[in-house]
Design an enzyme around this catalytic site. Structure first.
Site: not given
Lengths: 641, 383
Positions: A319-320
């Site tokens: 993810g981020s």
């Protein structure tokens, strides 16, 4: 008279004949004795010794496992067991009945004994029941004269004073299975245990030590008469782990508050793993004693996977938390600069495909620092579009993603960093630009383990190719005062060669994530001055969000079954002034909101890193009080209850 | 020969003192030394204790010695006349144990007399020699040549032998056949007749084999290849050879035999006691004992050859050869030269009947010595 004389003469003749015959026979006897006692004497002497001298193996005590400060994590405690030598016992069933009368045996015990008797070599004792109480031991001991072939043996059993706390790191020992028998007689000793997972498995041979031998004289019934000679074995090697058990304990407790989580804490300078937690855990002692079928089924069918060490074998889309990689690749290629501004309207168009930013309203104009701080997806969609997947992958690989770190535990997984070649080779189709866009925010085919995320964070703050390690070859940390320099050499790991300005920019952005208003993890900041942490949150999509769902608005998390919820991730470092400790947390299906990582995983990082700095396990020993309570075997359980 | 003629004139009546003087004390010393070997080994077999074997054995030896002296002093003509009676007593006892076994009181081979358990088959070995000596004493050399005259003594041998074989005790049956055969041989039965009997015996072997008990066949098979089955039937003989061989020239030392003290050696106080002796005292000890035995045989031969009556000659040499057979079969058995048959080592193995009958036999031998100049008529009357 004549006849009498004749008879006498005949008698004398025949008597002399007999005497001759007897002499010949006596000579044969003497010759035979000479043959046996002189000519063949050496051979028969060997046979006589083989008859009476038995070589018995002495199981070496298994090496202890201790933490960086010498706190025992895996030790041996004496236990008593009743063993049976089938060849001496005569009627096995009768003997077992007698033992049953004294201490009680289950049907399972009996079946196991019968099975073991068939399996083992003759005269190798078979365990009837282990872990006897003092009382049971005494009852058998008193009756030993009436129980041929039955003996009490004192053995050592493996105990883990911290039970579940470091179960995945330590692993467990269990009886040797049929297919693990390799002819080494040590493995055939009753209740010999070998490591089946974790450090116990990884360093099994070192921990085992070398068997000693005892030459014993036995009589024809196999009873031991006396010991003739004894060669003591070498105890197993003591393994010193890099773990700081206090930190491990805190991390384990924090993770245990979630349904399923993992946490890795590293000293970025040395690569020392200070804590490595996978939750839920399991009770390693139960394996040594032998699991029941029910316990085994519960462990293997639990959807939270207690037996798997998720910190090294759980692979998640980062993810981020992957965005720093994209940022560094962009900066290094020159395709973006610190001043590059991307406008975020809340979505990003690639042809007809729409990629959404987590903030529907958009972030407006974003430069790199703010894009990290706000975790703006559109900025990284654009950066990824400019870079292409191969440049991103090259950077990610420099940070240790996409391949195994040769970590000191079994079961490590490599995760995946896709490239165009890889995609073509694996799927036979060309990599799609759309996938690059997704990869820009750590989705698509990008997967990482929590250990890799922590390693990535460590490399971010050191610009060195940090490799995590779990065992300390140099031994236990020596107590050094606060004023003394850290015990790590500066040049421990080779440089990554990232321009320091680029790293500084990314680290600065990550500092802002936690410490600036509006940063995605501002709520999880450490308030004590000097201990502040920096970090990056991440949310890893587990299910594909369908068009229909997007149409009607994404379902509220509480409406989604647990197994389908997003994973919450957070990577962090501290202190921001001179970063040293890194922590990566993944809470499986912990994404309660768009900022999942920040809401669920970041507070765990906060607590763990704060503790790490307060304890400063890189430099000094923990306070004596903590060690004292943990040395007491009743300590942990007493504390828990 | 001339000197014999001088004494021929009458049968001397010996006084009690003369008889005591006439007792062969050298032989008694020899027997006692051998028995002492036995005491020592029984002491060792009990791991250095008089109990349970050595002490009892000493008592038996003392009793047997007394019996032997009495038997020796009793006039040989009495023994000639009593020969058939002794044989009959032995035979009746043998039948008695057989009948008792048949009516279901178990395969006991002995009769409990309180102080000893009497094995009739042991007694029979001496009684048979006694009876045969008497029979052949009464035959002229021509009569010995008549086959019909041999039927009666053959029955004297075969009947008890078959009974003993039925017990089943192959070893003692063989002993009876052999010691009977020896008296036949000494009595002057033609050699071709022996050849005939041996030939017939060989021809009967398949039939005998078919009627053997399983364990008897096993013993013979095991003898042929003892190392084939080291844990089973061959165990005893293999362990015995290991014990002997590992003893070496000087032995492991008194009380220090590993094979015997750790119980690898079976029956170390009875049939395999020679093995234990040779393990602990080595080749030297074993040969010393065999030398002592050989001296006894020489005494026996000398006594038999110096006897002036045929009964004494036959009896003396019959007893001596019987004793020799005991020693040879036992030692050859423990050395793996012949199959394992249950024959004890005389004067040494633990056991009451064996001791008693062996000493009874020596008593008869000494009686033949003391009364060597007595002339005896065909039916025991002094002429």
């Amino acid at each position: 008279m004549q006849r009498e004389n004749q008879r006498s003469k005949l008698f004398t003749r025949r008597a002399l004949l007999l005497a001759g015959g007897q002499t010949a026979l006596l000579a044969a006897l003497a010759g035979r004795m000479y043959y046996l006692q002189v000519t063949q004497s050496d051979r028969y002497t060997v046979l006589a010794d083989e008859n009476r001298i038995n070589l018995r193996l002495l199981a070496p005590p298994r090496g202890r496992i201790i933490d960086r400060f010498g706190l025992p994590l895996a030790t041996n405690t004496p236990n008593y067991r009743v063993v049976l030598v089938a060849e001496q016992a005569g009627e096995i069933d009768v003997t077992l009945d007698a033992i049953d009368q004294l201490i009680g045996l289950t049907e399972a015990d009996r079946r196991r004994v019968q099975r073991d008797i068939k399996r083992k070599h003759s005269f190798v004792p078979v365990v009837v029941r282990a872990n006897l109480t003092w009382d049971e031991m005494a009852r058998i001991e008193v009756n030993v004269p009436e129980l041929p072939g039955v003996m009490i043996e004192e053995g050592l059993s493996r105990t883990y004073p911290f039970a579940e706390t470091a179960a995945h790191v330590l692993g467990y020992v269990a009886p040797v299975s049929e297919k693990e028998l390799n002819g080494d007689p040590l493995l055939e000793l009753p209740d010999f245990r070998i490591g089946k997972s974790g450090i116990e498995k990884q360093h099994d041979l070192e921990l085992r030590g070398k068997a000693g031998t005892s030459q014993i004289e036995t009589n024809a019934y196999g009873r031991v008469v006396r010991e003739l000679a004894r060669v003591e074995g070498t105890p197993g090697k003591e393994m010193v782990l890099t773990l700081d058990m206090a930190l491990q304990d805190l991390a384990a407790r924090r993770c245990a508050a979630e349904q399923s989580a993992s946490c890795v804490v590293l000293d970025a300078f040395t690569g020392d793993v200070l804590a490595l937690v996978s939750s839920p855990g399991f009770d390693p002692i139960a394996f040594g004693a032998g699991l029941t079928a029910v316990m085994w089924r519960d462990l293997t069918t639990n959807i939270r996977n207690p037996l798997s060490n998720k910190a090294i074998s759980g692979t998640y889309s980062p993810g981020s938390t992957f965005k720093p990689m994209v940022a560094l690749a962009g900066l290094e290629s020159g395709l973006i600069t610190p001043e590059t501004v991307v406008s975020c309207p809340g979505s990003f168009f690639l042809g007809n495909t729409v990629f959404h930013c987590w903030r529907h309203g958009g972030h407006g104009g974003m430069n790199l620092r703010n894009a990290i701080k706000n975790s703006c997806d559109v900025f990284f969609y654009e950066t990824a579009r400019r870079l292409g997947i191969d440049r991103i992958a090259a950077m990610a690989k420099r940070f240790g993603l996409g391949s195994k770190l040769d970590f000191d535990l079994p079961g490590e997984r490599p995760g995946n960093i896709p490239t165009r070649d890889w995609n073509l080779a694996t799927y036979g189709v060309a990599w799609q630009l759309g996938e690059t866009i997704s990869a820009g925010i750590g989705q698509s085919k990008v997967t990482t383990t929590p250990l890799q995320l922590a390693t990535m964070a460590a490399r971010l703050i050191t610009n060195r190719a940090v490799v995590p390690r779990l065992t300390r070859r140099e031994g236990v940390m020596q107590p050094v005062g606060l004023q003394t320099a850290p015990d790590h050499p500066e040049s421990l790991f080779p440089s990554l060669g990232i321009p320091p300005a680029n790293l500084k920019l990314v680290v600065d952005g990550m500092t802002a994530v936690v410490n600036e208003q509006g940063g995605t993890a501002y709520g999880a900041r450490i308030r004590e001055a000097g201990l502040e942490m920096g970090g990056k949150s991440g949310t890893s999509q587990v299910r594909h969000i369908s068009a229909a769902e997007r149409e009607h608005g994404v379902r509220k998390t509480k409406d989604v079954p647990w197994k389908e919820r997003d994973h919450a991730l957070f990577i962090s470092f501290a202190p921001v002034s001179s970063p040293r400790y890194v922590c990566a947390v993944v809470v499986e299906h912990g994404g309660e909101s768009a900022g999942g990582g920040s809401a669920v995983a970041a507070p765990i990082c906060r607590d763990v890193l704060r503790e790490a700095q307060l304890r400063d396990p890189g430099r000094r020993v923990p306070d004596a009080e903590f060690v004292a309570t943990r040395d007491d075997p009743a300590g942990p359980s007493a504390r828990r209850s | 020969m001339a000197s014999i003629g001088a004494i021929d004139s009458g049968s001397p009546r010996l006084s009690f003192a003369e008889k005591l003087w006439g007792i062969n004390w050298g032989l008694i010393l020899l027997l006692t030394v051998i028995a002492c070997f036995g005491f020592a080994m029984l002491y060792s077999a009990a791991n250095g204790a008089l109990q349970p074997w050595a002490g009892k054995q000493m008592l038996r030896y003392a009793v047997s010695l007394a019996l032997m002296l009495i038997v020796a002093i009793v006039d040989i003509r009495f023994w000639l006349r009593a020969a058939y009676v002794v044989f009959a007593i032995g035979f009746v006892l043998l039948v008695a144990v057989e009948v008792r076994g048949a009516i279901g009181m178990g395969a006991q081979r002995w009769i409990d007399l309180g102080i000893i358990q009497l094995q009739p088959s042991e007694l029979m070995k001496v009684a048979l020699v006694l009876a045969l000596a008497r029979y052949f004493h009464g035959l002229t050399i021509e009569e010995v040549g008549k086959p019909l005259r041999l039927i009666m003594p053959a029955l004297l041998i075969l009947t008890p032998a078959v009974l003993v074989l039925k017990q089943p005790d192959l070893g003692t049956a063989m002993m009876l056949l052999m010691s009977g055969g020896v008296v036949f041989f000494l009595a002057g039965v033609r050699l071709w007749k022996f050849g005939l009997v041996i030939g017939a015996g060989a021809a009967a072997m398949p039939f005998v084999w078919a009627h053997m008990k399983g364990y008897q066949r096993n013993r013979i098979l095991t003898f042929l290849d003892p190392e084939n089955d080291p844990q089973g039937a061959g165990y005893h003989i293999l362990q015995s050879k290991i014990a002997l061989g590992s003893g070496g020239v000087f032995g492991k030392g008194f009380l220090l035999g590993t094979q015997s003290h750790l119980n690898f050696l079976p029956e170390k106080q009875t049939d395999f006691i020679f093995t234990m002796l040779a393990e602990e005292l080595g080749l030297i000890g074993g040969l010393a004992l065999l030398t002592l035995y050989t001296l006894v045989f020489i005494y026996g031969f000398a006594i038999a050859l110096r006897s002036h009556n045929h009964f004494g000659r036959l009896l003396g040499l019959g007893i001596t050869v019987n004793f020799f057979l005991y020693v040879f079969i036992n030692t050859a058995m423990v050395m793996g030269l012949i199959p394992v048959v249950g024959v004890p080592l005389p004067l040494i193995s633990y056991g009451g009947t064996s001791m008693l009958t062996v000493m009874f036999g020596f008593g008869l031998l000494m009686s033949a010595y003391i009364h060597r100049d007595v002339r005896i008529g065909r039916f025991g009357e002094s002429d």
